[in-house]
Design an enzyme around this catalytic site. Sequence first.
Site, PDB file in Angstrom:
ATOM      1  CB  CYS A  26      -2.289   2.034  -5.361  1.00  0.00           C
ATOM      2  SG  CYS A  26      -3.182   0.879  -5.283  1.00  0.00           S
ATOM      3  CG  HIS A  30      -2.328  -0.886   0.346  1.00  0.00           C
ATOM      4  ND1 HIS A  30      -3.193  -0.886   0.069  1.00  0.00           N
ATOM      5  CD2 HIS A  30      -2.831  -1.681   1.954  1.00  0.00           C
ATOM      6  CE1 HIS A  30      -3.689  -1.704   0.280  1.00  0.00           C
ATOM      7  NE2 HIS A  30      -3.232  -2.124   1.454  1.00  0.00           N
TER       8      HIS A  30
END
Length: 433
Positions: A401, A332
């Site tokens: 991301c 993440h």
Amino acid sequence: MTALRPERDTGAAYGDAADPGSSYGRQPYEGSGAWQEGQEWSGHGGYPGESGAGYGEQSSAPPQLAQQGQGLDATAVLPSYGGTTSGASYGDPAAAPPYAGPPPASPVDPARAAGARPPAGSVDDATVALRALDDKTVALRAVDVEEVRRAGDRAGESAPVPGGRAARRKAAKRTGRRGNGPQTAEKPSETAAEAPRSRMEARRAARAQKPGAAVLVSRVVGELFMTTGVLMLLFVSYQLWWSNVRAHQEAGSAAKHLQQDWASGKRAPGEFAPGQGFALLHIPKLDVVVPIAEGISKTNVLDKGMVGHYGEDSLKTAMPDDRTGNFGLAGHRNTHGEPFRYINRLQPGDAIVVETQDKYFVYKMASTLPVTPPSNTSVLDPIPRDGGFTQPGRYITLTTCTPEFTSKYRLIVWGKMVEERPRSKGKPDALIS
């Protein structure tokens, strides 16, 4: 009794011409404004008396003093000092008659005694006129004070009351005011009891007090918006703050247990179950130390603050101890521990270290791909062409991301292995410095 002075003995007036060397009153005034009997002041604008004679002129009748028990005659005119009935000048010896004793009483005017108004043009008329003007002024002042008081009442302030402190207190009691601030007396209409209403009027009043449909709808919509806002605030707080707290706790606990297992020899290198931790990732420049687990499950791996290894069949990548291949990892960038949040700050040559049970694998950052779609799986190939590599080797790929707080694209960072160090030789220099 003191004897008379010589000039008085002869009957001459003070300052007479017979007195040598005396000029005061020696001769009559003969200027252009001299008084003449029966005439007004000529030349210099004198002030005539009642009878029209000049100042100091005397009437034909000598002054008479009132006898005992009687008043002066209202029509008598006092003569000027040293004056005569013929208009002689002050100090004329020929015109000063000797004192003849108290004059006889003069009769009182019946009209004046009866309170009749004196004739027009007299002194009494002027006095009465002045008094009338004074009465009118007082009346006007009273009207002005009343107007000021009424204006003060309308403005909510007490009007200034003439007089002392006691007068102002009395005025304050009359107007129902206390203290310095404006106070209004209670109106009778406000204190009076309301008139009883009929049953129909009471129903209409109750119906008018009930909110309409539009008001109810607006209230419901407002409450929904408020509830939604509170829920969104709680969700954002959870994602940005509480999820990181929980992920750091879980990742720290997993790393501690993994090191304990390595120290006790309970775990041996080999195949690992999904979600099972098997290594530690060190990024010294970013001060990151995070466990590496098998698989990229969001629930079992990534949301717990760990980094996942692409080990599934469709995206199976090599392990660090393989002789060739690409060791692919995912993590993440935001929330849930956000271990890869700042990997965009890595520069070529920065160290990336993978620690296993028996070895240290040291990689040097080689290249990066800022933006690529999630469908571009070629970045995990054994020879990643997008990273500038053309020959087989031992590579590492970090994926996350981008942009931050979204998952629309992917950010890729590649590294190439430069050292494989057994744990028995101690930590590599990248972890010591």
